[in-house]
Design a protein around this motif. Structure first.
Motif, mmCIF file in Angstrom:
data_model
loop_
_atom_site.group_PDB
_atom_site.id
_atom_site.type_symbol
_atom_site.label_atom_id
_atom_site.label_comp_id
_atom_site.label_asym_id
_atom_site.label_seq_id
_atom_site.Cartn_x
_atom_site.Cartn_y
_atom_site.Cartn_z
ATOM 1 N N PHE A 22 0.846 -1.188 0.000
ATOM 2 C CA PHE A 22 0.000 0.000 0.000
ATOM 3 C C PHE A 22 0.880 1.236 0.000
ATOM 4 N N ILE A 23 0.308 2.341 -0.492
ATOM 5 C CA ILE A 23 1.044 3.603 -0.621
ATOM 6 C C ILE A 23 0.383 4.643 0.270
ATOM 7 N N VAL A 24 1.213 5.346 1.054
ATOM 8 C CA VAL A 24 0.698 6.340 2.000
ATOM 9 C C VAL A 24 1.573 7.590 1.986
ATOM 10 N N ASP A 25 1.037 8.665 2.563
ATOM 11 C CA ASP A 25 1.843 9.865 2.791
ATOM 12 C C ASP A 25 2.902 9.549 3.838
ATOM 13 N N ALA A 26 4.057 10.171 3.702
ATOM 14 C CA ALA A 26 5.183 9.897 4.592
ATOM 15 C C ALA A 26 4.849 10.142 6.062
ATOM 16 N N ASP A 27 3.975 11.094 6.348
ATOM 17 C CA ASP A 27 3.670 11.402 7.748
ATOM 18 C C ASP A 27 2.850 10.309 8.435
ATOM 19 N N LEU A 28 2.328 9.340 7.682
ATOM 20 C CA LEU A 28 1.550 8.252 8.280
ATOM 21 C C LEU A 28 2.370 6.986 8.536
ATOM 22 N N VAL A 29 3.582 6.944 8.020
ATOM 23 C CA VAL A 29 4.375 5.715 8.080
ATOM 24 C C VAL A 29 4.602 5.242 9.512
ATOM 25 N N ASP A 30 5.061 6.105 10.383
ATOM 26 C CA ASP A 30 5.353 5.685 11.762
ATOM 27 C C ASP A 30 4.107 5.176 12.479
ATOM 28 N N LYS A 31 2.997 5.862 12.301
ATOM 29 C CA LYS A 31 1.756 5.456 12.960
ATOM 30 C C LYS A 31 1.290 4.089 12.451
ATOM 31 N N ILE A 32 1.361 3.882 11.136
ATOM 32 C CA ILE A 32 0.962 2.593 10.565
ATOM 33 C C ILE A 32 1.902 1.487 11.026
ATOM 34 N N CYS A 33 3.195 1.754 11.013
ATOM 35 C CA CYS A 33 4.164 0.735 11.450
ATOM 36 C C CYS A 33 3.953 0.357 12.910
ATOM 37 N N ARG A 34 3.657 1.335 13.766
ATOM 38 C CA ARG A 34 3.361 1.018 15.168
ATOM 39 C C ARG A 34 2.137 0.110 15.276
ATOM 40 N N SER A 35 1.099 0.396 14.483
ATOM 41 C CA SER A 35 -0.102 -0.443 14.494
ATOM 42 C C SER A 35 0.212 -1.856 14.023
ATOM 43 N N LEU A 36 1.048 -1.987 13.011
ATOM 44 C CA LEU A 36 1.427 -3.316 12.519
ATOM 45 C C LEU A 36 2.261 -4.076 13.541
ATOM 46 N N ILE A 37 3.166 -3.395 14.199
ATOM 47 C CA ILE A 37 4.007 -4.034 15.223
ATOM 48 C C ILE A 37 3.148 -4.515 16.383
ATOM 49 N N GLU A 38 2.107 -3.743 16.723
ATOM 50 C CA GLU A 38 1.207 -4.143 17.815
ATOM 51 C C GLU A 38 0.487 -5.460 17.540
ATOM 52 N N VAL A 39 0.258 -5.796 16.269
ATOM 53 C CA VAL A 39 -0.387 -7.077 15.949
ATOM 54 C C VAL A 39 0.635 -8.163 15.616
ATOM 55 N N GLY A 40 1.923 -7.852 15.849
ATOM 56 C CA GLY A 40 2.960 -8.870 15.706
ATOM 57 C C GLY A 40 3.677 -8.912 14.374
ATOM 58 N N ILE A 41 3.517 -7.894 13.553
ATOM 59 C CA ILE A 41 4.165 -7.887 12.235
ATOM 60 C C ILE A 41 5.565 -7.292 12.356
ATOM 61 N N ARG A 42 6.525 -7.999 11.803
ATOM 62 C CA ARG A 42 7.920 -7.541 11.729
ATOM 63 C C ARG A 42 8.340 -7.608 10.265
ATOM 64 N N GLY A 43 9.459 -7.022 9.933
ATOM 65 C CA GLY A 43 9.973 -7.092 8.568
ATOM 66 C C GLY A 43 9.195 -6.226 7.594
ATOM 67 N N ILE A 44 8.804 -5.047 8.032
ATOM 68 C CA ILE A 44 8.066 -4.113 7.180
ATOM 69 C C ILE A 44 9.053 -3.465 6.217
ATOM 70 N N ILE A 45 8.706 -3.459 4.942
ATOM 71 C CA ILE A 45 9.561 -2.830 3.936
ATOM 72 C C ILE A 45 8.955 -1.491 3.560
ATOM 73 N N ALA A 46 9.770 -0.435 3.596
ATOM 74 C CA ALA A 46 9.318 0.908 3.223
ATOM 75 C C ALA A 46 10.205 1.421 2.097
ATOM 76 N N THR A 47 9.569 1.921 1.031
ATOM 77 C CA THR A 47 10.295 2.439 -0.126
ATOM 78 C C THR A 47 9.781 3.832 -0.445
ATOM 79 N N ASP A 48 10.702 4.794 -0.548
ATOM 80 C CA ASP A 48 10.312 6.141 -0.972
ATOM 81 C C ASP A 48 10.017 6.107 -2.463
ATOM 82 N N ILE A 49 8.865 6.640 -2.834
ATOM 83 C CA ILE A 49 8.458 6.656 -4.237
ATOM 84 C C ILE A 49 7.879 8.019 -4.583
#
Length: 119
Positions: free
Chosen positions: A9-36
């Motif tokens: 999925f593609i998001v604005d840069a200011d949402l990345v940290d908030k989304i990653c925290r939500s993913l980590i809370e459900v046990g997701i690791r290994g998130i890949i982030a690419t600037d586009i």
């Protein structure tokens, strides 16, 4: 043997940290982030620099990607939805695809069960 999925999925840069925290809370690791850069010609953005107005066609965004087991699809979608919620009316489109096999270059390992490679 559980099926594997890739969620992109593609998001604005200011949402990345908030989304990653939500993913980590459900046990997701290994998130890949690419600037586009995304073509926003449908909704052109106008900026003014030194008195001149310019239309910006490409807008910086971040593409996030996670690989998960099939049973985590709903928790991941809910976590992304929670992390991406804003009052701006932005929308996030998720692309969920099946991972059929993975090949490790260098060792020529071919696996149809790739869950042990995701850490």
């Amino acid at each position: 043997m559980s099926a594997m999925k890739k969620v992109e999925f593609i998001v604005d840069a200011d949402l990345v940290d908030k989304i990653c925290r939500s993913l980590i809370e459900v046990g997701i690791r290994g998130i890949i982030a690419t600037d586009i850069k995304v073509d926003e010609s449908e909704r052109p953005i106008r900026e003014t620099y030194r008195g001149m107005e310019y239309e910006i066609g490409f807008v910086p965004k971040v593409k996030l990607e996670v690989k998960i087991i099939d049973s985590m699809v709903i928790p991941v979608v809910l976590a992304i939805s929670e992390g991406a919620s804003t009052n701006r009316g932005d929308n996030v489109t998720l692309v969920i695809s099946r991972i059929e096999k993975a090949i490790r270059i260098g060792t020529d390992e071919i696996e149809t069960e790739v869950s042990h490679w995701l850490h």
